[in-house]
Design a protein around this motif. Structure first.
Motif, PDB file in Angstrom:
ATOM      1  N   ASP B  76      19.890 -12.193  22.336  1.00 30.98           N
ATOM      2  CA  ASP B  76      19.979 -11.198  21.151  1.00 30.98           C
ATOM      3  C   ASP B  76      21.379 -10.607  20.906  1.00 30.98           C
ATOM      4  O   ASP B  76      21.314  -9.883  20.180  1.00 30.98           O
ATOM      5  N   LYS B  82      18.657  -9.358  15.935  1.00 36.66           N
ATOM      6  CA  LYS B  82      18.501 -10.787  16.541  1.00 36.66           C
ATOM      7  C   LYS B  82      17.409 -10.853  17.361  1.00 36.66           C
ATOM      8  O   LYS B  82      16.884 -11.991  17.378  1.00 36.66           O
ATOM      9  N   ALA B  83      17.158  -9.795  18.168  1.00 35.56           N
ATOM     10  CA  ALA B  83      15.973  -9.750  18.989  1.00 35.56           C
ATOM     11  C   ALA B  83      14.709 -10.299  18.448  1.00 35.56           C
ATOM     12  O   ALA B  83      13.720 -10.801  18.660  1.00 35.56           O
ATOM     13  N   SER B 107      16.353  -3.054  21.255  1.00 31.71           N
ATOM     14  CA  SER B 107      15.759  -4.589  21.032  1.00 31.71           C
ATOM     15  C   SER B 107      14.222  -4.424  21.284  1.00 31.71           C
ATOM     16  O   SER B 107      13.476  -5.184  20.646  1.00 31.71           O
TER      17      SER B 107
END
Lengths: 294, 382
Positions: B76, B82-83, B107
């Motif tokens: 991530d 992104k996670a 995250s």
């Protein structure tokens, strides 16, 4: 600890850190003086100086007195290459284009350093042995003396170079008017190359002398770049003496902000004072007001 | 000629295809999200290595429930956005039965809604208490909460007869969470915080804050942060000649800290740490001893680099999931979750896990030991 010695300690600590801001700022100044470009990869030169010295020492087995100049030399070569490979091919474009390119270069250098050296933080041994020096209740590391000494020598050298030597004046001429300088028989390309070499050298020097005190990692360049640029503006863009004084002043402001006001707002305190100074003197402390040509 | 070759190839392809489907049983797919790159890579890298190593060793010894295990790892980049993308992919494309990680609190909190929607168990490797408090049905975590580390420090401080402390914390998520716990638990532990200083995680000089602390009547300093900040503080403290004891958080419990601070500057620093840090000094009859030495031996042999406590969080997370699957005799997400919640007395690298409906972390401050840095090494305090 008395209030006076505490105050002295804040100033000493601030001045030590401020010296690297100053050396980063000096690098900005040299390139700006020749090309009117703000080189945002300057912070990466500082990072490379420290990291290469660490790695020459650790993996190359090079002794410290050799590792330091070796690192500085390699970074100087990197500076020349950056100019050859990225700036010269787009010669003649607006400075803004070149500034964006330097941002790209900085990302490339940082990424490369991360892949080669890894993501860890590293330390470099101090240049000379010995414990902290007592100074009226405040303490000073022997390495700080190295930092102050080398910074002072560098700024004096730069000042002399730009004011007194023909090459220095030729470099300044390139920034004033590239075409006129070229007509006067100045080889502009070599002057630009030289300015990149100088700025990389100065940056690397800053990185190497401070690494024993502050540790180094692949990503220290971002912060140093920002602080160095701020120092430049504070001292007056284009003035080598102003750049270093601006850096040291910024360091001391941060340290006083942390010590006397609140450590949580130390950057805010430093930048508020800096903004106030700029309102009062928009061209920086030592900058001469530039007349805009119409 | 051409035709014949093509036919041969087709036949071969068909054979290979048949072999692949008729061979081993369908693998049990477990997802993992770690911060392999970015600022939190010091957590994510050993975690990724650890799960990859475990995947190999589990499958070598026959897998779980007679099926091989496939652990799909996504990075991530220490970024919560992104996670979320990664967890979407794990749920929708890879169809995993459970997720391990992410490495960091931000995250983890970001993907919780997706996990709850998909109804699959998540075993996080991030530290913050708020991941499991209040208890969320599908969310578990392996690292000790910060509060446990603070309690351990305050116990030690109390035994030393210290009542006034100064705290210096990083201004990032980890430092801020520690600062909250240090201040929140102080009164109940009979400790007064007389100085409350903060530093930026990228700062290179903390002498200003320490000078301020030196001017107070604090009897001990507690620092909360992850490298390199605490190493700088250890150096600055010696430079300023400060003799008050310095406590650090478990965030620096790695040999890297001693290397960065320098052995002479780290001398005498006290911190709570997982037993993984000082495994050689853990008595042979301790219930964690076996798993600790196995993990260290395997990891160091495979990756030729020293162990980090952070990898242990991922090790425990995978082992807990495997245990839950065995207990449930199923890899159905709901069954695994129920079995996970019933795990008691499970000795792993971090400590003894006792999950329950009310506790999805399952650890007590016993998961920490106090260590002192002596001559550049960890000394386990009794």
């Amino acid at each position: 600890m008395t209030a006076a010695s505490a105050l002295l300690q804040y100033v000493i600590s601030g001045a030590t850190v401020g010296s690297t801001y100053g050396l980063a700022a000096l690098g900005f100044t040299v390139i700006y003086n020749t090309t009117e470009i703000i080189n945002f990869a300057q912070g990466e030169f500082v990072m490379l100086g420290g990291m290469l010295a660490v790695f020459a020492l650790r993996w190359g087995g090079v002794p410290l007195p050799l590792a330091v100049p070796l690192a500085v030399l390699i970074v100087t070569a990197v500076g020349v290459l950056v100019n050859r490979l990225t700036i010269r091919p787009v010669q003649g474009r607006s400075p803004l284009t070149m500034i964006i390119i330097t941002i790209g270069v900085s990302i490339l250098l940082r990424g490369g350093a991360m892949l080669i050296f890894g993501k860890d933080t590293f330390s470099l041994p101090a240049f000379s042995q010995g414990g902290p020096i007592d100074l009226g209740g405040a303490t000073l590391l022997p390495q700080s003396l190295w930092v102050f000494g080398i910074t002072l020598l560098t700024v004096l050298g730069m000042k002399f170079f730009f004011d007194r030597t023909l090459t220095g004046k030729a470099m300044l001429a390139c920034a004033c008017d590239r075409k006129a300088a070229s007509l006067m028989g100045i080889h502009v390309d070599s002057m630009v190359t030289l300015s990149f070499a100088f700025s990389a050298l100065v940056g690397a020097l800053g990185g190497v002398i401070l690494a024993p005190i502050t540790l180094t990692a692949y990503d220290v360049g971002i912060l140093l770049g920002v602080k160095g640029f701020a120092a430049c503006i504070l001292g007056g863009l284009g003035n080598p003496f102003g750049a270093v004084v601006g850096g040291i002043l910024l360091g001391i402001l941060e340290s006083l902000g942390a010590g006397l006001v609140s450590s949580g707002y130390k950057d805010a305190v430093a930048f508020i004072i800096m903004l106030a100074l700029l309102f009062w003197r928009p061209s920086g402390l030592f900058g001469s007001a530039r007349a805009e040509r119409v | 000629m051409m035709k014949k070759a093509t036919a041969c190839l087709l036949a071969l392809a068909a054979l290979v295809g048949l072999a692949a489907t008729s061979g081993a049983a369908e693998p049990i797919r477990v997802g993992a999200i770690f911060s392999v790159t970015g600022p939190a890579s010091f957590l994510g890298e050993p975690e990724r290595n650890t799960v990859k190593m475990l995947e190999e060793s589990i499958n070598k010894s026959g897998g779980v429930l007679g099926r091989p295990v496939e652990i799909i790892v996504y990075d991530d980049e220490s970024d919560a956005t992104k996670a979320v993308t990664a967890v979407d992919r794990l749920i929708k494309k890879d169809r995993v039965v459970a997720v391990v990680g992410p490495s960091i609190t931000g995250s983890t909190l970001a993907i919780v809604p997706k996990i709850e929607e998909a109804k699959i168990p998540l075993v996080s490797c991030a530290a913050a208490k708020k991941i499991v408090e209040p208890v969320k049905k599908w969310v578990f975590k392996t690292p000790q909460s910060d509060a446990l580390a603070v309690k351990k420090i305050y116990q030690h401080v109390g035994k030393a007869g210290i009542s006034k402390i100064a705290i210096i914390t990083a201004s990032d998520g980890y430092g801020a969470a520690g600062r909250e716990e240090l201040k929140g638990l102080a009164a109940a532990s009979g400790v007064t915080v007389v100085a409350d200083e903060v530093y930026g995680p990228k700062d290179t000089d903390m002498t200003a804050q320490l000078t301020k602390i030196k001017g107070t009547d604090a009897q001990a300093i507690v620092c909360w942060g992850t490298n390199p900040g605490p190493a700088v503080i250890a150096r600055n403290r010696v430079q300023l000649g400060i003799r008050t004891p310095l406590y650090m958080s478990h965030g620096v419990a790695s040999p890297k800290f001693i290397e960065l601070a320098g052995a002479e500057n780290a001398e005498g620093i006290l911190l709570p740490a997982g037993r993984l840090t000082c495994e050689p000094q853990v008595p042979a009859n301790h219930p964690q001893k076996k798993i600790l030495s196995t993990y260290i031996k395997d990891y160091e042999a495979k990756f030729k680099q020293p162990i980090s406590t952070f990898g242990g969080y991922a090790y425990d997370a995978v082992l807990l999931l495997v245990q839950a699957m065995k207990n449930a005799n199923s890899s159905e997400p709901a069954a695994v979750r129920d079995a996970l919640e019933k795990i008691r007395g499970f000795h792993a690298t971090t400590g003894e896990y006792n999950f329950s409906e009310k506790d999805h972390n399952g650890l007590t401050e016993e998961a920490f030991v106090m260590v002192r840095i002596t001559k550049g090494d960890w000394e386990l305090l009794k």
